[in-house]
Scaffold this active site. Sequence first.
Site, PDB file in Angstrom:
ATOM      1  CG  HIS A 292      46.925  39.290  38.886  1.00  0.00           C
ATOM      2  ND1 HIS A 292      46.482  37.985  38.934  1.00  0.00           N
ATOM      3  CD2 HIS A 292      45.899  40.001  38.356  1.00  0.00           C
ATOM      4  CE1 HIS A 292      45.248  37.916  38.473  1.00  0.00           C
ATOM      5  NE2 HIS A 292      44.871  39.128  38.112  1.00  0.00           N
TER       6      HIS A 292
ATOM      7  NE  ARG B 100      42.670  26.560  49.384  1.00  0.00           N
ATOM      8  CZ  ARG B 100      42.890  26.548  48.079  1.00  0.00           C
ATOM      9  NH1 ARG B 100      44.102  26.774  47.619  1.00  0.00           N
ATOM     10  NH2 ARG B 100      41.921  26.329  47.224  1.00  0.00           N
TER      11      ARG B 100
ATOM     12  CG  MET C  59      48.913  29.508  38.415  1.00  0.00           C
ATOM     13  SD  MET C  59      48.653  31.291  38.279  1.00  0.00           S
ATOM     14  CE  MET C  59      47.031  31.303  37.531  1.00  0.00           C
ATOM     15  NE  ARG C  60      46.812  24.693  45.161  1.00  0.00           N
ATOM     16  CZ  ARG C  60      45.622  24.070  45.122  1.00  0.00           C
ATOM     17  NH1 ARG C  60      45.022  23.888  43.980  1.00  0.00           N
ATOM     18  NH2 ARG C  60      45.046  23.637  46.232  1.00  0.00           N
TER      19      ARG C  60
ATOM     20  N   GLY D 158      57.552  29.475  34.132  1.00  0.00           N
ATOM     21  CA  GLY D 158      58.716  30.022  34.831  1.00  0.00           C
ATOM     22  C   GLY D 158      59.439  31.142  34.099  1.00  0.00           C
ATOM     23  CB  SER D 159      58.672  33.315  31.185  1.00  0.00           C
ATOM     24  OG  SER D 159      57.543  34.068  31.563  1.00  0.00           O
ATOM     25  CG  ASN D 160      57.021  36.647  35.346  1.00  0.00           C
ATOM     26  OD1 ASN D 160      57.282  37.842  35.239  1.00  0.00           O
ATOM     27  ND2 ASN D 160      55.939  36.111  34.810  1.00  0.00           N
TER      28      ASN D 160
ATOM     29  CB  VAL E 128      42.642  35.674  45.403  1.00  0.00           C
ATOM     30  CG1 VAL E 128      43.269  35.537  44.017  1.00  0.00           C
ATOM     31  CG2 VAL E 128      42.535  34.319  46.070  1.00  0.00           C
TER      32      VAL E 128
ATOM     33  CD  GLU F 116      53.219  38.891  33.885  1.00  0.00           C
ATOM     34  OE1 GLU F 116      52.124  38.887  34.432  1.00  0.00           O
ATOM     35  OE2 GLU F 116      53.786  37.847  33.499  1.00  0.00           O
TER      36      GLU F 116
HETATM   37  C1  GAR Z   1      52.222  35.303  34.663  1.00  0.00           C
HETATM   38  O1  GAR Z   1      51.599  35.942  33.583  1.00  0.00           O
HETATM   39  C2  GAR Z   1      51.633  35.797  35.965  1.00  0.00           C
HETATM   40  O2  GAR Z   1      51.227  37.120  35.909  1.00  0.00           O
HETATM   41  C3  GAR Z   1      50.475  34.858  36.159  1.00  0.00           C
HETATM   42  O3  GAR Z   1      50.953  33.615  35.741  1.00  0.00           O
HETATM   43  C4  GAR Z   1      51.872  33.818  34.668  1.00  0.00           C
HETATM   44  C5  GAR Z   1      53.094  32.955  34.914  1.00  0.00           C
HETATM   45  O4  GAR Z   1      53.959  32.998  33.817  1.00  0.00           O
HETATM   46  N1  GAR Z   1      50.064  34.825  37.528  1.00  0.00           N
HETATM   47  C6  GAR Z   1      48.784  34.838  37.910  1.00  0.00           C
HETATM   48  O5  GAR Z   1      47.860  34.810  37.134  1.00  0.00           O
HETATM   49  C7  GAR Z   1      48.563  34.865  39.420  1.00  0.00           C
HETATM   50  N2  GAR Z   1      47.251  35.251  39.739  1.00  0.00           N
HETATM   51  P1  GAR Z   1      55.415  32.353  33.895  1.00  0.00           P
HETATM   52  O6  GAR Z   1      55.248  30.961  34.477  1.00  0.00           O
HETATM   53  O7  GAR Z   1      55.884  32.310  32.484  1.00  0.00           O
HETATM   54  O8  GAR Z   1      56.251  33.227  34.773  1.00  0.00           O
END
Ligand code: GAR
Length: 215
Positions: free
Chosen positions: A128, A84, A109-110, A31-33, A163, A193
């Site tokens: 991504h 889904r 990630m789904r 969840g850092s984003n 995807v 990001e």
């Molecule tokens: C991020 O690096 C994002 O780009 C990636 O998951 C990570 C989540 O980080 N997403 C994918 O790979 C989607 N295809 P976070 O949980 O720290 O935000």
Amino acid sequence: MTPSLISPPLPISPHLSNSPLKLGVMASGSGSNMEAIARAIADGQLNANIQTIIYNNPDAGVVARANRLGIPAVLLNHREFESREALDLKIIQTLKQYQVEWVIMAGWMRRVTQVLIDAFPRRILNIHPSLLPSFPGVRAVEQALAAGVKFSGCTVHFVELEVDSGPIVIQAVVPVLPDDTPKTLQARIQVQEHRIFPAAISLAAAQADPEIQTC
Ligand code: GAR
């Protein structure tokens, strides 16, 4: 000195509409984003509110962050749904319950289905960790290292059925260094990001509504 940023400064001012964008965040991991978006909102760089966070893994780190930030988090465990589409219907119901207008996939990630895409037409953004269309799918950072590319980065794009496809909103570039591991490259990408995701939300909203001033 290690260069960490190839991208120029983002020439984007905040979304300036009077009414905050109503965001629903979908996350599977740390969840850092999500927290970077929340910080941009708190700092006045993004005029928005995170109405709710949907997560699918019971032990996802995003929950602790949501609790600390006082944002309601809803567990929708994909393992408990028969398809889904069934999961996506429940996601839609939850997002609508929280009056969400923009869906932000921040480490979700789904794969999603057309059911969700049709419920929020051109209102779903994903981040991504690669320069799409290179290295879609899982383990994008490992894919980039294995390919021997000298630059990688991250992409925010509108979500379409395939995807990690869909129109690109913003990308940022980082160098790949000779001694990089997946961990070090991922960390360098994540710095970018956290910088581009709030800006991409603002830019996408401004593009969706020409009345919104972006500068
Ligand atoms: C991020 O690096 C994002 O780009 C990636 O998951 C990570 C989540 O980080 N997403 C994918 O790979 C989607 N295809 P976070 O949980 O720290 O935000």
